[in-house]
Design a protein around this motif. Structure first.
Motif, PDB file in Angstrom:
ATOM      1  N   SER A 132       0.810  -1.218   0.000  1.00  0.00           N
ATOM      2  CA  SER A 132       0.000   0.000   0.000  1.00  0.00           C
ATOM      3  C   SER A 132       0.844   1.269   0.000  1.00  0.00           C
ATOM      4  N   ASN A 133       2.105   1.166   0.451  1.00  0.00           N
ATOM      5  CA  ASN A 133       3.000   2.322   0.444  1.00  0.00           C
ATOM      6  C   ASN A 133       4.439   1.831   0.416  1.00  0.00           C
ATOM      7  N   SER A 134       4.930   1.575  -0.771  1.00  0.00           N
ATOM      8  CA  SER A 134       6.275   1.016  -0.937  1.00  0.00           C
ATOM      9  C   SER A 134       7.372   2.074  -0.818  1.00  0.00           C
ATOM     10  N   ASP A 135       6.995   3.316  -0.486  1.00  0.00           N
ATOM     11  CA  ASP A 135       7.998   4.364  -0.290  1.00  0.00           C
ATOM     12  C   ASP A 135       8.697   4.231   1.063  1.00  0.00           C
ATOM     13  N   PHE A 136       8.165   3.356   1.910  1.00  0.00           N
ATOM     14  CA  PHE A 136       8.791   3.062   3.195  1.00  0.00           C
ATOM     15  C   PHE A 136       9.470   1.704   3.143  1.00  0.00           C
ATOM     16  N   VAL A 137      10.576   1.568   3.868  1.00  0.00           N
ATOM     17  CA  VAL A 137      11.159   0.254   4.128  1.00  0.00           C
ATOM     18  C   VAL A 137      11.441   0.202   5.626  1.00  0.00           C
ATOM     19  N   PHE A 138      11.018  -0.890   6.254  1.00  0.00           N
ATOM     20  CA  PHE A 138      11.143  -1.021   7.703  1.00  0.00           C
ATOM     21  C   PHE A 138      12.061  -2.179   8.075  1.00  0.00           C
ATOM     22  N   HIS A 139      12.761  -1.994   9.187  1.00  0.00           N
ATOM     23  CA  HIS A 139      13.547  -3.066   9.789  1.00  0.00           C
ATOM     24  C   HIS A 139      13.035  -3.273  11.207  1.00  0.00           C
ATOM     25  N   ASP A 140      12.950  -4.536  11.632  1.00  0.00           N
ATOM     26  CA  ASP A 140      12.439  -4.850  12.962  1.00  0.00           C
ATOM     27  C   ASP A 140      13.570  -5.413  13.822  1.00  0.00           C
ATOM     28  N   SER A 141      13.693  -4.887  15.034  1.00  0.00           N
ATOM     29  CA  SER A 141      14.763  -5.315  15.935  1.00  0.00           C
ATOM     30  C   SER A 141      14.458  -6.647  16.609  1.00  0.00           C
ATOM     31  N   CYS A 142      13.298  -7.197  16.359  1.00  0.00           N
ATOM     32  CA  CYS A 142      12.778  -8.392  17.030  1.00  0.00           C
ATOM     33  C   CYS A 142      13.888  -9.332  17.497  1.00  0.00           C
ATOM     34  N   GLY A 143      13.953  -9.568  18.804  1.00  0.00           N
ATOM     35  CA  GLY A 143      14.942 -10.518  19.307  1.00  0.00           C
ATOM     36  C   GLY A 143      15.632 -10.066  20.573  1.00  0.00           C
ATOM     37  N   PHE A 144      16.338  -8.936  20.508  1.00  0.00           N
ATOM     38  CA  PHE A 144      17.157  -8.553  21.658  1.00  0.00           C
ATOM     39  C   PHE A 144      16.326  -8.201  22.885  1.00  0.00           C
ATOM     40  N   GLU A 145      15.093  -7.750  22.701  1.00  0.00           N
ATOM     41  CA  GLU A 145      14.272  -7.337  23.825  1.00  0.00           C
ATOM     42  C   GLU A 145      13.978  -8.488  24.773  1.00  0.00           C
ATOM     43  N   ALA A 146      14.064  -9.719  24.258  1.00  0.00           N
ATOM     44  CA  ALA A 146      13.797 -10.889  25.092  1.00  0.00           C
ATOM     45  C   ALA A 146      15.012 -11.271  25.939  1.00  0.00           C
ATOM     46  N   GLY A 147      16.096 -10.533  25.789  1.00  0.00           N
ATOM     47  CA  GLY A 147      17.264 -10.777  26.619  1.00  0.00           C
ATOM     48  C   GLY A 147      18.403 -11.493  25.922  1.00  0.00           C
ATOM     49  N   SER A 148      18.317 -11.646  24.590  1.00  0.00           N
ATOM     50  CA  SER A 148      19.360 -12.331  23.844  1.00  0.00           C
ATOM     51  C   SER A 148      20.546 -11.407  23.591  1.00  0.00           C
ATOM     52  N   ALA A 149      21.695 -11.743  24.196  1.00  0.00           N
ATOM     53  CA  ALA A 149      22.908 -10.928  24.026  1.00  0.00           C
ATOM     54  C   ALA A 149      23.365 -10.953  22.571  1.00  0.00           C
ATOM     55  N   LYS A 150      23.209 -12.109  21.935  1.00  0.00           N
ATOM     56  CA  LYS A 150      23.624 -12.260  20.541  1.00  0.00           C
ATOM     57  C   LYS A 150      22.806 -11.343  19.637  1.00  0.00           C
ATOM     58  N   GLU A 151      21.503 -11.318  19.844  1.00  0.00           N
ATOM     59  CA  GLU A 151      20.640 -10.478  19.025  1.00  0.00           C
ATOM     60  C   GLU A 151      20.926  -8.994  19.273  1.00  0.00           C
ATOM     61  N   PHE A 152      21.261  -8.660  20.522  1.00  0.00           N
ATOM     62  CA  PHE A 152      21.575  -7.273  20.835  1.00  0.00           C
ATOM     63  C   PHE A 152      22.845  -6.831  20.105  1.00  0.00           C
ATOM     64  N   GLU A 153      23.848  -7.685  20.087  1.00  0.00           N
ATOM     65  CA  GLU A 153      25.090  -7.362  19.382  1.00  0.00           C
ATOM     66  C   GLU A 153      24.844  -7.210  17.887  1.00  0.00           C
ATOM     67  N   LYS A 154      23.974  -8.055  17.334  1.00  0.00           N
ATOM     68  CA  LYS A 154      23.631  -7.957  15.913  1.00  0.00           C
ATOM     69  C   LYS A 154      22.941  -6.632  15.624  1.00  0.00           C
ATOM     70  N   MET A 155      22.053  -6.230  16.530  1.00  0.00           N
ATOM     71  CA  MET A 155      21.349  -4.965  16.349  1.00  0.00           C
ATOM     72  C   MET A 155      22.304  -3.784  16.455  1.00  0.00           C
ATOM     73  N   MET A 156      23.234  -3.844  17.426  1.00  0.00           N
ATOM     74  CA  MET A 156      24.233  -2.785  17.599  1.00  0.00           C
ATOM     75  C   MET A 156      25.066  -2.627  16.333  1.00  0.00           C
ATOM     76  N   LYS A 157      25.484  -3.749  15.768  1.00  0.00           N
ATOM     77  CA  LYS A 157      26.304  -3.737  14.553  1.00  0.00           C
ATOM     78  C   LYS A 157      25.505  -3.154  13.392  1.00  0.00           C
ATOM     79  N   PHE A 158      24.253  -3.578  13.267  1.00  0.00           N
ATOM     80  CA  PHE A 158      23.395  -3.086  12.186  1.00  0.00           C
ATOM     81  C   PHE A 158      23.208  -1.575  12.286  1.00  0.00           C
ATOM     82  N   ILE A 159      22.891  -1.078  13.482  1.00  0.00           N
ATOM     83  CA  ILE A 159      22.671   0.358  13.668  1.00  0.00           C
ATOM     84  C   ILE A 159      23.937   1.134  13.353  1.00  0.00           C
ATOM     85  N   SER A 160      25.073   0.670  13.876  1.00  0.00           N
ATOM     86  CA  SER A 160      26.338   1.367  13.650  1.00  0.00           C
ATOM     87  C   SER A 160      26.658   1.469  12.164  1.00  0.00           C
ATOM     88  N   GLU A 161      26.452   0.373  11.437  1.00  0.00           N
ATOM     89  CA  GLU A 161      26.737   0.352   9.999  1.00  0.00           C
ATOM     90  C   GLU A 161      25.775   1.259   9.242  1.00  0.00           C
TER      91      GLU A 161
END
Length: 263
Positions: A76-105
């Motif tokens: 309905s609106n392809s002018d947006f692209v979204f990324h979901d952080s799903c994972g680290f909020e549950a307490g996964s250290a690995k997912e948090f590090e992946k999110m940190m790396k993604f944001i930094s890049e």
């Protein structure tokens, strides 16, 4: 904005890219659907633009794996692209590090089209005694968000209104409808302030701090939109071209475009 200007912006910037962060049941999917004016689920693509079966994505998330680099796009609106952080909020250290790396890049990417242009951090208020958890502490104290604006979204804010209504039950007698409404609004503000969540998010010692906030209520109702979120995000952007890019995604919403342009 002239059509040619909007097309030129899209060619140079591409789609407006948003990272949405928040715990399960924070209402993230509903927000994205409202923003894109749809009730459909998004299509998901990998970094090479290959479409991924949604069932496969759900299966990997259940196994504790989630690829934050995957792109979610609504037809309905392809002018947006979204990324979901799903994972680290549950307490996964690995997912948090992946999110940190993604944001930094992505916040320091050379090409504007590859950058994250805004971050939406969702905090549900239906458990107002537990608004600031370990996931919020880690994100805001450790994440390098660069110049990308973070907008704190307090979802399910109507839950505070229900609590406030119950707390002033005895005080409502003899008050006019307007006075009751004012008293409830006042108590809602007191309840929100009492959580201390905004002060903790804005702590000067945090590496990341929200540039602004939005409170969302009654998102389950069909006539409720996310104009306030889009307006707040637009005004939080320091880059004029990114502002225009975000406004161009809402060309059918004349009132919103006028508000953002005036701001």
């Amino acid at each position: 904005m002239a059509t040619t200007d909007a097309q030129d912006l899209r060619e140079r910037i591409g789609r407006f890219r948003i990272l949405i962060v928040g715990r399960a049941n924070a209402g993230k999917t509903t927000i994205l659907q409202k923003v894109c004016n749809t009730t459909d689920d998004p299509e998901i693509y990998d970094t090479k633009g290959k479409k991924i079966d949604a069932a496969v994505v759900k299966s990997t998330i259940k196994r504790g794996n989630h690829d934050i680099t995957n792109e979610m796009v609504f037809k309905s609106n392809s002018d947006f692209v979204f990324h979901d952080s799903c994972g680290f909020e549950a307490g996964s250290a690995k997912e948090f590090e992946k999110m940190m790396k993604f944001i930094s890049e992505r916040v320091h990417a050379t090409k504007l089209e590859n950058r994250i242009h805004a971050i939406w951090y969702c905090i549900p208020m239906d458990e107002h005694s537990r608004t600031f958890q370990r996931s919020e502490e880690k994100f805001f104290s450790e994440c390098d968000t660069g110049q990308v604006p973070v907008v704190a979204i307090f979802t399910k804010f109507d839950a505070l209104r229900i609590v406030a209504y119950g707390e002033i039950k005895k005080e409502r007698k003899g008050l006019s409808a307007e006075e009751r409404s004012q008293r409830i609004a006042q108590r809602v503000e007191e309840l929100f302030t009492r959580t201390g969540v905004w002060d903790r998010l804005c702590d000067a010692n945090n590496r990341a701090r929200p540039k602004s906030q939005v409170r969302l209520e009654n998102m389950n109702k069909p006539n409720v939109n996310c104009d306030a979120l889009l307006e707040t995000t637009t005004l939080a952007l320091d880059d004029e071209e990114l502002r225009l890019c975000l406004m161009s995604t809402q060309q059918s919403n004349t009132e919103l475009c006028i508000k953002c342009a005036a701001g």
